[in-house]
Design a protein around this motif. Structure first.
Motif: not given
Length: 253
Positions: A32-39, A21-26, A74-78
């Motif tokens: 990150r700027s163009s890909l939706a975190n839901t994807d 999971p951390p490998a895929v998330a990273a 990695f994918w939620t702010t902050p």
């Protein structure tokens, strides 16, 4: 060998639950700027499903927790902080955990059902092979040797030997229904495994006991109730052969 393979597979599943999971998330951070975190969350669900389907229940739940933690990091702010500020991100993390738990449970049930089918087929094959020897009126000692080898494999024993005739002493005894009694009390095999002592499996037919198998358990062996019941059926086949052999009229000179 099957036990070793299962343990080896479960270890790999546990490692994958923590590391994949951390490998895929990273992996998708450059987008990150163009890909939706839901994807990304959906991709992590795929990882959780894969781990749960190929490992065990705990591995699936660990994978779900790992996916939720690293999605948050990695994918939620902050970003790069274990903190969630948006309600939609909280919902996504909760769904990751819920899906992981549900898939892990379904995968565990599917594996259990598959093992039941495989084991039932194997047990039936063992009974059929012994019944064929009995039907062919093979030498009783051949049947005894055949069943002895089956018991060692079926129950995970260190050794087994057959003692014909009168039964001496009061060792732990495996009954026809697969339960084990010791000193008049039932021994919980599922919880404690076999006792650290030889135990007896009587060979009977028509209410007549003609001998017993003395079984030496392997440390840590916990055969299922179904396996123990099949073992009793195999011993009954030996009992039938020996009773038949005793009752057989002598051959005329």
């Amino acid at each position: 060998m099957r036990i070793f393979d299962r343990v080896h597979r479960d270890r790999w599943a546990g490692a994958a639950a923590l590391l994949v999971p951390p490998a895929v998330a990273a992996l998708f951070l450059p987008w990150r700027s163009s890909l939706a975190n839901t994807d990304v969350a959906l991709l992590l669900v795929v990882v959780v499903v894969a781990v749960a389907a190929n490992g065990h229940r705990v591995a699936g739940i660990v994978a779900a927790a790992s996916a939720a933690v690293w999605f948050d990091f990695f994918w939620t702010t902050p970003y790069e902080r274990f903190s969630v500020t948006r309600g939609t991100d909280v919902q996504t993390i909760v769904l990751l955990l819920a899906v992981g738990a549900a898939v892990s449970e379904l995968a565990a049930r599917a594996r259990r059902a598959r093992r039941t089918v495989v084991y039932d087929t194997a047990y039936l094959a063992e009974l059929r092979s012994t019944a064929r020897l009995v039907a062919d009126q093979r030498d009783p000692q051949e049947v005894v040797a055949h069943v002895r080898a089956q018991l060692v494999m079926l129950l995970g024993l260190r050794d087994a030997r057959f003692e014909p005739g009168r039964l001496l002493g009061h060792p732990p005894r495996l009954a026809d229904d697969g339960t084990l009694s010791w000193d008049g009390r039932r021994w919980n095999v599922e919880e404690y495994g076999f006792p650290d002592a030889d135990f007896a499996l009587p060979a009977r037919s028509g209410g007549r006991t003609v001998g017993r198998f003395m079984l030496t358990p392997m440390p840590g062996a916990v055969p299922s109730l179904a396996a123990r019941q099949v073992a009793a059926m195999l011993a009954a086949q030996v009992g039938a052969v020996l009773v038949r052999d005793v009752a057989r009229p002598p051959v005329a000179a």
